[in-house]
Design an enzyme around this catalytic site. Structure first.
Site, PDB file in Angstrom:
ATOM      1  N   ILE A 253       0.842  -1.194   0.000  1.00 30.72           N
ATOM      2  CA  ILE A 253       0.000   0.000   0.000  1.00 30.72           C
ATOM      3  C   ILE A 253       0.878   1.245   0.000  1.00 30.72           C
ATOM      4  O   ILE A 253       0.739   2.127  -0.843  1.00 30.72           O
ATOM      5  CB  ILE A 253      -0.941   0.014   1.224  1.00 30.72           C
ATOM      6  CG1 ILE A 253      -1.878  -1.190   1.189  1.00 30.72           C
ATOM      7  CG2 ILE A 253      -1.708   1.324   1.314  1.00 30.72           C
ATOM      8  CD1 ILE A 253      -2.611  -1.443   2.486  1.00 30.72           C
ATOM      9  N   HIS A 254       1.796   1.303   0.929  1.00 25.23           N
ATOM     10  CA  HIS A 254       2.705   2.443   1.027  1.00 25.23           C
ATOM     11  C   HIS A 254       3.708   2.498  -0.126  1.00 25.23           C
ATOM     12  O   HIS A 254       4.109   3.593  -0.545  1.00 25.23           O
ATOM     13  CB  HIS A 254       3.465   2.405   2.358  1.00 25.23           C
ATOM     14  CG  HIS A 254       2.659   2.832   3.536  1.00 25.23           C
ATOM     15  ND1 HIS A 254       1.737   2.009   4.131  1.00 25.23           N
ATOM     16  CD2 HIS A 254       2.640   4.003   4.229  1.00 25.23           C
ATOM     17  CE1 HIS A 254       1.177   2.657   5.141  1.00 25.23           C
ATOM     18  NE2 HIS A 254       1.712   3.869   5.222  1.00 25.23           N
ATOM     19  N   ASP A 277       5.573   0.408  10.993  1.00 24.86           N
ATOM     20  CA  ASP A 277       4.940   1.718  11.178  1.00 24.86           C
ATOM     21  C   ASP A 277       3.497   1.522  11.637  1.00 24.86           C
ATOM     22  O   ASP A 277       2.608   2.337  11.338  1.00 24.86           O
ATOM     23  CB  ASP A 277       5.003   2.561   9.899  1.00 24.86           C
ATOM     24  CG  ASP A 277       4.736   4.050  10.139  1.00 24.86           C
ATOM     25  OD1 ASP A 277       4.796   4.477  11.314  1.00 24.86           O
ATOM     26  OD2 ASP A 277       4.460   4.766   9.171  1.00 24.86           O
ATOM     27  N   ALA A 308      -1.989   7.105   7.361  1.00 22.82           N
ATOM     28  CA  ALA A 308      -1.679   7.451   8.755  1.00 22.82           C
ATOM     29  C   ALA A 308      -1.120   6.235   9.467  1.00 22.82           C
ATOM     30  O   ALA A 308      -1.726   5.677  10.369  1.00 22.82           O
ATOM     31  CB  ALA A 308      -2.921   7.983   9.457  1.00 22.82           C
TER      32      ALA A 308
END
Length: 389
Positions: A253-254, A277, A308
């Protein structure tokens, strides 16, 4: 507690793979010996047959904010213990509790609480602290609080280091800020690893920071100046500069899977540090939690403006990295074990399986499902899966 010998395992030490390996763990939770099937069995030792399971060094997460509804910034022993238990259920044996940008008094409270809990958590071992912010570039702040961003000041840095009680191991900042290079030098001189993150730095600014002592990048490609063919930015600097180890949130995703593979092929696993994270809602059902929304594995601010944090676990990061790169387990393993141990300066006792080191390890099935997690020789989680699953 007497000695325990672990037998009949496919043993990944971090340096080699031993079929039908054995490992002797002392009553103090350190490894006394490790080797093949000819390793002698100590008298009166407890024998644990692994049934052919994989025995790996435990995973070390140097960037984790929370999980299962608990967060570092809650500044409570209960929250740190909850994080510890949650991540142990996914193969993490040691972690750095990570702050986020906030008022100075709130950060100091979280630091002091974590410092008091180092070495005392019931699951994964809280092994130190990662200060992420407040010295970040507003342009690349992501989900970090805009209100509390500020320039680094020596007096405040010293106060944070003092509040961490000697357990500050990693600091993320934007080195291009006024006072940023001085902060890098100050922290590095104190034995703390300094990372560039939430930064809009140019290649030249990162080169200057490396000269000042920078050795790490925070969640590479995310929250940083992107790679451009005329200005490599921080993303390009991480690829180009051998001095830098790059963190990676390997959730697909990141960072796109193709770029994950590019990073590994460019840097090599010895310069890639897999992290989660993970934030407080990691592991919880889809829904709204405070100012974030969890949906299908993604965690975003309610306004949709930024990711986030993540809901990733270290075991899932390993599986994803194997799928995205095509690399075998033994090639990727350092990115979850010896590399984070080195970057957090924990490698004297953690990060690989060798005589004298802590007996921090996981048992996995051949399909990479977690059987159990051990910290300093003690079982902190068992899944219920049989060892021969």
């Amino acid at each position: 507690m007497g000695e325990t010998i672990w037998t009949n395992a496919k043993l990944y030490t971090g340096y080699r793979v031993i079929d039908n390996g054995r490992m002797i763990v002392s009553g103090q939770g350190t490894i006394r010996a490790i080797g093949d099937e000819l390793l002698p069995v100590p008298a009166h030792a407890q024998v644990r047959d692994c049934g052919g399971a994989l025995l790996l060094p435990g995973f070390i997460d140097v960037h984790v904010h929370g999980g299962d509804g608990h967060g570092m910034m809650d500044a409570s022993p209960e929250a740190l213990d909850g994080m510890s238990r949650f991540h142990a259920r996914h193969g993490t044996t040691a972690f750095l509790a990570t702050t986020s940008t906030a008022r100075a008094d709130r950060i100091e409270r979280a630091l002091r609480c974590a410092a008091e809990r180092v070495g005392g958590t019931p699951g994964a071992e809280l092994a130190g602290i990662h200060l992420e912010g407040p010295y970040l570039n507003e342009k690349r702040r992501g989900a970090q609080s805009k209100e509390h961003l500020r320039l680094p000041q020596p007096e405040e840095i010293d106060a944070f280091v003092e509040a961490a009680g000697g357990h500050m191991r990693l600091v993320t900042l934007a080195p291009e800020l006024e006072g940023g290079l001085a902060a890098v030098s100050r922290l590095a001189a104190g034995g703390i690893t300094v990372s560039a993150g939430h930064s809009d730095a140019t290649l030249r600014e990162i080169e200057a920071a490396v000269q000042a002592g920078l050795t790490h990048t925070t969640h590479h490609f995310n929250g940083m100046s992107p790679l451009h063919h005329r200005e490599p930015g921080l993303a390009g600097a991480g690829l180009a500069l051998g001095e830098l180890t790059t963190e990676l949130i390997c959730d697909g995703i990141h960072v796109h899977p193709a770029v994950v593979k590019l990073l590994f092929e460019t840097k090599g696993p010895d310069k890639v540090c897999l992290i989660t994270d993970a934030v407080s809602p990691a592991g919880l059902p889809d829904g709204e939690y405070g100012d974030v929304v969890v949906s299908g594995g993604e965690i975003r601010l309610k306004d949709g403006s930024s990711l986030a944090g993540s809901s990733l676990t270290m075991l899932q990061a390993l599986k994803n990295a194997m799928r995205f790169t095509g690399y075998p387990l033994e090639k990727l393993l350092p990115s979850l074990t010896s590399v984070p141990a080195r970057q957090a300066k924990l490698d004297r006792t953690k990060g690989s399986l060798a005589p004298g080191k802590h007996a921090d390890f996981v048992l996995l099935t051949a399909g990479l499902e977690l059987i159990a997690t051990y910290v300093r020789g003690a079982e902190v989680y068992r899944s219920g899966l049989p060892v021969n699953a």
